[in-house]
Design an enzyme around this catalytic site. Sequence first.
Site, PDB file in Angstrom:
ATOM      1  N   TYR A 109      42.841  63.737  45.581  1.00 38.11           N
ATOM      2  CA  TYR A 109      42.375  62.368  45.850  1.00 38.11           C
ATOM      3  C   TYR A 109      41.253  62.427  46.870  1.00 38.11           C
ATOM      4  CZ  TYR A 109      42.299  57.544  47.530  1.00 38.11           C
ATOM      5  OH  TYR A 109      41.904  56.288  47.892  1.00 38.11           O
ATOM      6  N   GLU A 197      35.976  55.705  45.248  1.00 36.30           N
ATOM      7  CA  GLU A 197      37.250  56.402  45.098  1.00 36.30           C
ATOM      8  C   GLU A 197      37.223  57.296  43.866  1.00 36.30           C
ATOM      9  OE1 GLU A 197      41.659  54.825  45.610  1.00 36.30           O
ATOM     10  OE2 GLU A 197      40.960  54.414  43.574  1.00 36.30           O
TER      11      GLU A 197
END
Length: 386
Positions: A109, A197
């Site tokens: 992530y 993101e």
Amino acid sequence: MNLHEYQAKQLFASYDIPVSKGYIADTPEGAIEVAKRLGGNLWVVKAQVHAGGRGKAGGVKLARSFDEVAAATKDLIGGRLITKQTDSAGLPINIVFVEAGSDIASELYLSMVVDRAAEQVGFMASIAGGMDIEEVAEATPEKIVTLSVNPAAGFQPWQARKLGYGLGLNPDQMKEFAVIAANLYRMFFECDCEMVEINPLIINTEGKLLALDAKVGIEGNSLFRHPDLVAMRDTTQEDARELAASEHDLNYVSLDGNIACMVNGAGLAMATMDLIKLHGGNPANFLDVGGGATPERVAAAFKLILSNESVEAILVNIFGGIVRCDVIAEGIISAVKEVQVSVPVVVRLEGTNVEKGRAMLAESGLAITAADDLTDAAKKVVASVA
């Protein structure tokens, strides 16, 4: 302004950030053509909506044949996707992104946000990427590495190493990651992003890093500098009332209550909503008509807030500084007549020419209740829906 995944990946690619290969389609036949173009025997069909959590909501489907690609596309196109990040109505699916399947060794992530408190850009990275990143943040925060970048200094090599070590990368992957992170930081500033993101950022079976998903949010106040990004805007993904408000230079946000608010000034609007809650009511919206409110803008604001069927009363709270209270009163009277308002309207005016404005409202013959101050206005409007 948010971008779709496929648009964000196009932006990534322009900054040499490696992304999974794919193309969009809006029909099952088009999706099959994309699958043939990509080749292979595994594809992923992804609903393109401005919301996260698509996988858990059924918006991401694997396909191992052309028939399955077509079936997945048919199932998604024309529907609405409801995720944790949407309301109960969900968002419309008008296109899908069909990409080649990837051989995933691990999921990571990586994200960037504007840290307004620190006045810096914040990086977040985790070895636990994928669909459950929210649970990771709550249950095992030690798996998340964070750091802030001072804009004056820019993104430094040691910061890339810190993030890379936190992700458990080997030396070769560390070099690759340093380039990705630096390019991502450059894109963040050059495109005036407020959020980026990548979830997941994968390591494939060849040991290479690849952005398998992409989310990008652009700061709305910067759009005049980015006509190329404005061209990517998909208004079907936006709240219809908020979109209409932007066309009249109104700042509007929908809420779940039944008392509509029309205020000039963001701070005054927040205080107005707080007082409504304090006295037992529920605001239906945030609406700032701005310091240069005109009768035409006031009328547009009335139409906007009354398009919400949940509204049972309206509180108008105006401080007449730049715009005189009598001009605002004229706009309110005109709007109530034009829109044929049938719900209670409570008005609190203060500022320049306030007495003249109040007299105009009192002599209008309309069902408008005047308030002496903001507390009085909040009590009266809450009582009107009790």
